[in-house]
Design a protein around this motif. Structure first.
Motif, PDB file in Angstrom:
ATOM      1  N   ASN A   1       0.784  -1.076  -0.042  1.00 42.63           N
ATOM      2  CA  ASN A   1      -0.260   0.063  -0.060  1.00 42.63           C
ATOM      3  C   ASN A   1       0.770   1.244  -0.053  1.00 42.63           C
ATOM      4  N   ALA A   2       2.262   1.194  -0.078  1.00 48.29           N
ATOM      5  CA  ALA A   2       2.851   2.402   0.204  1.00 48.29           C
ATOM      6  C   ALA A   2       3.142   2.841  -1.267  1.00 48.29           C
ATOM      7  N   GLN A   3       3.040   4.306  -1.200  1.00 45.30           N
ATOM      8  CA  GLN A   3       3.234   4.957  -2.534  1.00 45.30           C
ATOM      9  C   GLN A   3       4.622   5.377  -2.707  1.00 45.30           C
ATOM     10  N   TYR A   4       5.705   5.254  -1.956  1.00 42.59           N
ATOM     11  CA  TYR A   4       7.199   5.277  -2.213  1.00 42.59           C
ATOM     12  C   TYR A   4       7.796   4.952  -0.926  1.00 42.59           C
ATOM     13  N   LEU A   5       9.022   4.527  -1.170  1.00 42.35           N
ATOM     14  CA  LEU A   5       9.960   4.275   0.060  1.00 42.35           C
ATOM     15  C   LEU A   5      11.071   5.125   0.045  1.00 42.35           C
ATOM     16  N   LEU A   6      11.498   5.669   1.367  1.00 42.57           N
ATOM     17  CA  LEU A   6      12.730   6.613   1.462  1.00 42.57           C
ATOM     18  C   LEU A   6      13.589   5.629   2.102  1.00 42.57           C
ATOM     19  N   PHE A   7      14.832   5.752   1.666  1.00 44.68           N
ATOM     20  CA  PHE A   7      16.053   5.058   2.307  1.00 44.68           C
ATOM     21  C   PHE A   7      17.250   6.141   2.702  1.00 44.68           C
ATOM     22  N   THR A   8      17.637   5.900   3.802  1.00 44.22           N
ATOM     23  CA  THR A   8      18.638   6.861   4.234  1.00 44.22           C
ATOM     24  C   THR A   8      19.986   6.247   3.754  1.00 44.22           C
ATOM     25  N   SER A   9      20.158   6.146   2.451  1.00 42.69           N
ATOM     26  CA  SER A   9      21.219   5.792   1.770  1.00 42.69           C
ATOM     27  C   SER A   9      21.623   6.852   0.439  1.00 42.69           C
ATOM     28  N   ILE A  10      22.693   6.302  -0.024  1.00 44.36           N
ATOM     29  CA  ILE A  10      23.188   7.092  -1.125  1.00 44.36           C
ATOM     30  C   ILE A  10      23.227   6.140  -2.300  1.00 44.36           C
ATOM     31  N   TYR A  11      22.694   6.636  -3.372  1.00 48.66           N
ATOM     32  CA  TYR A  11      22.591   6.030  -4.707  1.00 48.66           C
ATOM     33  C   TYR A  11      23.910   5.468  -5.191  1.00 48.66           C
ATOM     34  N   LYS A  12      24.742   6.304  -5.328  1.00 48.42           N
ATOM     35  CA  LYS A  12      25.841   6.145  -5.843  1.00 48.42           C
ATOM     36  C   LYS A  12      26.978   5.106  -5.032  1.00 48.42           C
ATOM     37  N   LEU A  13      26.547   4.719  -3.906  1.00 45.67           N
ATOM     38  CA  LEU A  13      27.353   3.725  -3.036  1.00 45.67           C
ATOM     39  C   LEU A  13      26.652   2.495  -3.084  1.00 45.67           C
ATOM     40  N   GLU A  14      25.091   2.457  -3.286  1.00 43.25           N
ATOM     41  CA  GLU A  14      24.551   1.268  -3.315  1.00 43.25           C
ATOM     42  C   GLU A  14      23.341   0.969  -4.685  1.00 43.25           C
ATOM     43  N   SER A  15      23.875   1.767  -5.590  1.00 44.51           N
ATOM     44  CA  SER A  15      22.951   1.711  -6.832  1.00 44.51           C
ATOM     45  C   SER A  15      22.230   0.361  -7.213  1.00 44.51           C
ATOM     46  N   HIS A  16      23.304  -0.639  -7.189  1.00 47.10           N
ATOM     47  CA  HIS A  16      22.983  -2.359  -7.735  1.00 47.10           C
ATOM     48  C   HIS A  16      21.637  -2.481  -6.653  1.00 47.10           C
ATOM     49  N   ILE A  17      21.706  -2.260  -5.453  1.00 46.58           N
ATOM     50  CA  ILE A  17      20.508  -2.713  -4.205  1.00 46.58           C
ATOM     51  C   ILE A  17      19.306  -1.728  -4.713  1.00 46.58           C
ATOM     52  N   ILE A  18      19.491  -0.593  -4.740  1.00 47.76           N
ATOM     53  CA  ILE A  18      18.275   0.158  -5.083  1.00 47.76           C
ATOM     54  C   ILE A  18      17.763  -0.184  -6.437  1.00 47.76           C
ATOM     55  N   ASP A  19      18.299  -0.348  -7.489  1.00 42.59           N
ATOM     56  CA  ASP A  19      17.801  -0.707  -8.822  1.00 42.59           C
ATOM     57  C   ASP A  19      17.048  -2.004  -8.801  1.00 42.59           C
ATOM     58  N   THR A  20      17.793  -2.856  -7.841  1.00 45.44           N
ATOM     59  CA  THR A  20      16.908  -4.158  -7.944  1.00 45.44           C
ATOM     60  C   THR A  20      15.910  -4.077  -7.079  1.00 45.44           C
ATOM     61  N   LEU A  21      15.590  -3.166  -5.991  1.00 46.35           N
ATOM     62  CA  LEU A  21      14.262  -2.962  -5.069  1.00 46.35           C
ATOM     63  C   LEU A  21      13.409  -2.285  -5.985  1.00 46.35           C
ATOM     64  N   LYS A  22      13.770  -1.344  -6.888  1.00 51.63           N
ATOM     65  CA  LYS A  22      12.912  -0.579  -7.631  1.00 51.63           C
ATOM     66  C   LYS A  22      12.055  -1.742  -8.613  1.00 51.63           C
ATOM     67  N   SER A  23      12.957  -2.418  -9.162  1.00 59.18           N
ATOM     68  CA  SER A  23      12.635  -3.337 -10.316  1.00 59.18           C
ATOM     69  C   SER A  23      11.623  -4.354  -9.686  1.00 59.18           C
ATOM     70  N   ASN A  24      11.817  -4.984  -8.537  1.00 65.99           N
ATOM     71  CA  ASN A  24      11.062  -5.986  -7.817  1.00 65.99           C
ATOM     72  C   ASN A  24       9.886  -5.410  -7.319  1.00 65.99           C
ATOM     73  N   LEU A  25       9.826  -4.308  -6.530  1.00 63.92           N
ATOM     74  CA  LEU A  25       8.742  -3.568  -6.144  1.00 63.92           C
ATOM     75  C   LEU A  25       7.631  -2.737  -6.636  1.00 63.92           C
ATOM     76  N   GLY A  26       8.210  -2.113  -7.697  1.00 63.63           N
ATOM     77  CA  GLY A  26       7.395  -1.322  -8.687  1.00 63.63           C
ATOM     78  C   GLY A  26       6.801  -0.230  -8.074  1.00 63.63           C
ATOM     79  N   ILE A  27       7.280   0.638  -7.046  1.00 59.71           N
ATOM     80  CA  ILE A  27       7.165   1.738  -6.457  1.00 59.71           C
ATOM     81  C   ILE A  27       8.174   2.481  -6.488  1.00 59.71           C
ATOM     82  N   PRO A  28       8.215   3.989  -6.726  1.00 61.23           N
ATOM     83  CA  PRO A  28       9.104   4.744  -6.494  1.00 61.23           C
ATOM     84  C   PRO A  28      10.091   4.637  -5.248  1.00 61.23           C
ATOM     85  N   ILE A  29      11.451   4.536  -5.590  1.00 60.23           N
ATOM     86  CA  ILE A  29      12.171   4.401  -4.302  1.00 60.23           C
ATOM     87  C   ILE A  29      13.167   5.667  -4.301  1.00 60.23           C
TER      88      ILE A  29
END
Length: 200
Positions: A3-31
């Motif tokens: 039911n979430a509209q989006y997720l906020l992570f206290t992280s840095i895309y440049k340091l964890e891009s592979h993880i954030i990209d995987t979550l985006k593709s699996n969850l289908g909501i903006p991260i």
């Protein structure tokens, strides 16, 4: 989460891009990775604050000010006997200590908050993980970012006891700023800049 509209992570895309990209593709909501939630602007205040109010009579910042640049190893969550070469305090502002110019390394249990603090401070790590998220955090520090060494080897029945002699030699090599290994570990300063840019 469905039911979430989006997720906020206290992280840095440049340091964890592979993880954030995987979550985006699996969850289908903006991260959104909103960077580290670090009190950066308070940190810019004078380092010469007293530590009263935390049941601590020792001014650890004053002690740090008296040490040579980048030669102090900050250790968290361990017992330590230092004699006149160390300082043991019951409490300190971890981020303020890690960002002090005399601190050149961080012995860490690899909790995510400590990992973020160490990266923000631009320090290499000695990782001594214990359980849970500390295991992948240590792997990220050592294998992905290449800014740390493992102290603890193996877990449970596979664990290899690390002797005090091995620890002493490891710390001596780790804190040698002039060695090839020491210079490679200073890549942590690049991650620090990425972290500061994300905070800005």
């Amino acid at each position: 989460m469905p039911n979430a509209q989006y997720l906020l992570f206290t992280s840095i895309y440049k340091l964890e891009s592979h993880i954030i990209d995987t979550l985006k593709s699996n969850l289908g909501i903006p991260i959104y990775s909103i960077g580290p939630t670090i009190h950066y602007y308070r940190l810019k205040e004078s380092f010469s604050v007293t530590t009263t109010g935390h049941n601590n009579d020792i001014n650890y910042v004053q002690w740090l000010d008296s040490q040579p640049k980048a030669l102090v190893l900050y250790m968290s969550q361990v017992k330590f006997l230092g004699g006149d070469k160390g300082l043991v305090v019951p409490w300190c502002d971890q981020l303020k200590v890690l960002c002090h110019s005399s601190v050149g390394g961080f012995w860490s249990h690899c909790g995510w908050n400590s990992t973020k603090d160490g990266v923000f401070a631009g320090l290499p790590f000695l990782t001594y993980l214990i359980f849970s998220d500390q295991i992948p955090n240590s792997k990220t520090i050592v294998e992905d970012w290449k800014i740390g060494w493992k102290v603890r080897r193996g877990m449970g029945a596979d664990e290899h006891l690390v002797t005090r002699e091995e620890i002493a030699k490891l710390i001596q090599r780790f804190m040698d700023l002039e060695s090839v290994e020491g210079k490679e570990m200073r890549r942590a300063k690049e991650l620090q800049q990425i972290c500061k840019n994300a905070t800005s």
